[in-house]
Design an enzyme around this catalytic site. Structure first.
Site, PDB file in Angstrom:
ATOM      1  N   ASN A  12       0.780  -1.101  -0.035  1.00  0.00           N
ATOM      2  CA  ASN A  12       0.082  -0.019   0.007  1.00  0.00           C
ATOM      3  C   ASN A  12       0.899   1.102   0.021  1.00  0.00           C
ATOM      4  O   ASN A  12       1.442   1.546   1.035  1.00  0.00           O
ATOM      5  CB  ASN A  12      -0.901   0.104   1.137  1.00  0.00           C
ATOM      6  N   TRP A  13       1.085   1.804  -1.122  1.00  0.00           N
ATOM      7  CA  TRP A  13       1.711   2.875  -1.224  1.00  0.00           C
ATOM      8  C   TRP A  13       1.313   4.258  -0.621  1.00  0.00           C
ATOM      9  O   TRP A  13       2.144   5.264  -0.751  1.00  0.00           O
ATOM     10  CB  TRP A  13       2.141   3.172  -2.612  1.00  0.00           C
ATOM     11  N   LYS A  14      -0.059   4.161  -0.257  1.00  0.00           N
ATOM     12  CA  LYS A  14      -0.615   5.616   0.204  1.00  0.00           C
ATOM     13  C   LYS A  14      -0.393   6.818  -0.666  1.00  0.00           C
ATOM     14  O   LYS A  14      -0.177   6.437  -1.735  1.00  0.00           O
ATOM     15  CB  LYS A  14      -0.188   5.781   1.682  1.00  0.00           C
ATOM     16  N   HIS A  97      -9.224   1.276   5.428  1.00  0.00           N
ATOM     17  CA  HIS A  97      -8.045   1.308   6.349  1.00  0.00           C
ATOM     18  C   HIS A  97      -8.229   2.655   7.545  1.00  0.00           C
ATOM     19  O   HIS A  97      -8.804   3.315   7.356  1.00  0.00           O
ATOM     20  CB  HIS A  97      -7.077   1.985   4.990  1.00  0.00           C
ATOM     21  N   GLU A  99      -6.493   4.776   7.975  1.00  0.00           N
ATOM     22  CA  GLU A  99      -6.225   6.425   7.635  1.00  0.00           C
ATOM     23  C   GLU A  99      -7.471   6.853   7.075  1.00  0.00           C
ATOM     24  O   GLU A  99      -7.730   8.249   7.279  1.00  0.00           O
ATOM     25  CB  GLU A  99      -4.856   6.200   6.953  1.00  0.00           C
ATOM     26  N   GLU A 167      -4.888  -4.944  11.092  1.00  0.00           N
ATOM     27  CA  GLU A 167      -3.911  -3.781  11.262  1.00  0.00           C
ATOM     28  C   GLU A 167      -4.062  -3.106  12.452  1.00  0.00           C
ATOM     29  O   GLU A 167      -4.674  -2.120  12.572  1.00  0.00           O
ATOM     30  CB  GLU A 167      -3.971  -2.801   9.971  1.00  0.00           C
ATOM     31  N   GLY A 173       3.303   2.242  10.704  1.00  0.00           N
ATOM     32  CA  GLY A 173       4.113   3.426  10.497  1.00  0.00           C
ATOM     33  C   GLY A 173       4.870   3.701  11.679  1.00  0.00           C
ATOM     34  O   GLY A 173       5.714   4.714  11.716  1.00  0.00           O
ATOM     35  N   SER A 211       3.678  -2.128  10.201  1.00  0.00           N
ATOM     36  CA  SER A 211       5.136  -2.212  10.505  1.00  0.00           C
ATOM     37  C   SER A 211       5.813  -3.533   9.870  1.00  0.00           C
ATOM     38  O   SER A 211       6.845  -3.987  10.530  1.00  0.00           O
ATOM     39  CB  SER A 211       5.520  -1.798  11.732  1.00  0.00           C
ATOM     40  N   GLY A 232       3.091  -1.204   4.201  1.00  0.00           N
ATOM     41  CA  GLY A 232       2.911  -0.003   3.904  1.00  0.00           C
ATOM     42  C   GLY A 232       4.579   0.568   3.471  1.00  0.00           C
ATOM     43  O   GLY A 232       4.938   0.642   2.321  1.00  0.00           O
ATOM     44  N   GLY A 233       4.925   1.228   4.584  1.00  0.00           N
ATOM     45  CA  GLY A 233       6.493   2.040   4.075  1.00  0.00           C
ATOM     46  C   GLY A 233       7.167   0.954   3.234  1.00  0.00           C
ATOM     47  O   GLY A 233       7.902   1.414   2.502  1.00  0.00           O
TER      48      GLY A 233
HETATM   49  P1  PGA Z   1       3.160   0.205   7.732  1.00  0.00           P
HETATM   50  O1  PGA Z   1       1.769   0.603   7.007  1.00  0.00           O
HETATM   51  O2  PGA Z   1       3.727  -1.004   6.898  1.00  0.00           O
HETATM   52  O3  PGA Z   1       3.951   1.446   6.943  1.00  0.00           O
HETATM   53  O4  PGA Z   1       3.092   0.254   8.973  1.00  0.00           O
HETATM   54  C1  PGA Z   1       0.998  -0.587   6.803  1.00  0.00           C
HETATM   55  C2  PGA Z   1      -0.499  -0.072   6.396  1.00  0.00           C
HETATM   56  O5  PGA Z   1      -1.130   0.955   6.681  1.00  0.00           O
HETATM   57  O6  PGA Z   1      -1.133  -0.891   5.619  1.00  0.00           O
END
Ligand code: PGA
Length: 251
Positions: A12-14, A97, A99, A167, A173, A211, A232-233
């Site tokens: 997930n590149w956000k 998600h 966010e 999650e 993050g 993470s 994510g990251g």
């Molecule tokens: P992260 O994000 O791997 O950067 O913690 C995961 C996500 O939000 O799907």
């Protein structure tokens, strides 16, 4: 209980990535073409890159959106529909998600409508659930998770074409993760909740997200109730994402 499905490693590149990210995507596709990856691979870039990546040749990499509107089209400035994602080359879409829940105040009713929109458009949804740190510290994790599932997946809308991603909000993050024992216990609980909704749904892989990195991926992906990862990251760096994909657990 391990399901028989291959694991799914989803990136997930956000809100990250510009046109020059295409070369990283092409490296990912070319490497996986040579290697025969041990898992199914999905990448959810920002919408601005979806069609570019799709037409560049996605090889074994599935593409997905990060969110969608619940309507198919209309006067919703700045939004994107599930049909548009599909048209741009997506086969998956992330729904709910944390966010989106946090910054866009998305509640369970809207998330349920977005799931229906994904199915209507022929996309495979990934539904994210997870507790905040305050909820965890108050001992409410399992109640929150079952509430998020129950309020979105009633008898009428539950479909077997669905992947759940657990999650923990406090792990996203932050570089912090639950212990592997905690992840396993929580995933086992989620599977029990899903069994009450549909046996087919309960047999689908449940992803862990928060993470995930090349150092912890192998241990997390080896847990019996974990069916893949939402990354994510670390998915922004092709080398790290490839290492996580290679860490998938093969049955
Ligand atoms: P992260 O994000 O791997 O950067 O913690 C995961 C996500 O939000 O799907």
């Amino acid at each position: 209980m391990k399901t028989n499905s291959r694991q799914l490693i989803a990136g997930n590149w956000k809100m990250n990535g510009l046109v020059d990210s295409l070369s990283g995507f092409q490296t990912l596709v070319a490497t996986l073409d040579k290697e025969e990856p041990p898992a199914n691979v999905l990448l959810c870039p920002p919408v601005s890159l979806l069609a570019t990546f799709a037409s560049a040749g996605r090889g074994k990499v599935h593409l997905g959106g990060q969110d969608c509107h619940d309507a198919a089209k209309g006067a919703f400035t700045g939004d994107i529909s599930a049909e548009m994602l599909k048209n741009a080359g997506a086969t998956f879409v992330i729904i709910g998600h944390s966010e989106r829940r946090q910054y866009h105040h998305e509640g369970n009713d809207l998330i349920a409508a977005k799931l229906k929109a994904a199915w209507r458009a022929g996309l495979h949804p990934i539904l994210c659930i997870g507790e905040t740190l305050a909820q965890r510290e108050a001992g409410e994790t399992l109640r929150v998770l079952s509430g998020q599932l129950d309020s979105v997946l009633d008898d009428k809308i539950a479909k077997d074409d669905l992947t759940i991603a657990y999650e923990p909000v406090w792990a996203i993050g932050t570089g912090k993760t639950p212990t592997n024992e905690e992840i396993e216990q929580t995933h086992s609980f989620i599977r029990t909740c899903l069994t009450k909704i549909s046996a087919e749904l309960a047999a689908k892989p449940v992803l862990y997200g928060g993470s995930v990195n090349p150092q912890n991926a192998r241990g997390i992906l080896a847990l019996p109730h974990v069916g893949g990862a939402l990354v994510g990251g670390a998915s922004l760096k092709t080398v790290e994402f490839l290492e996580i994909i290679r860490s998938a657990n093969v049955q």
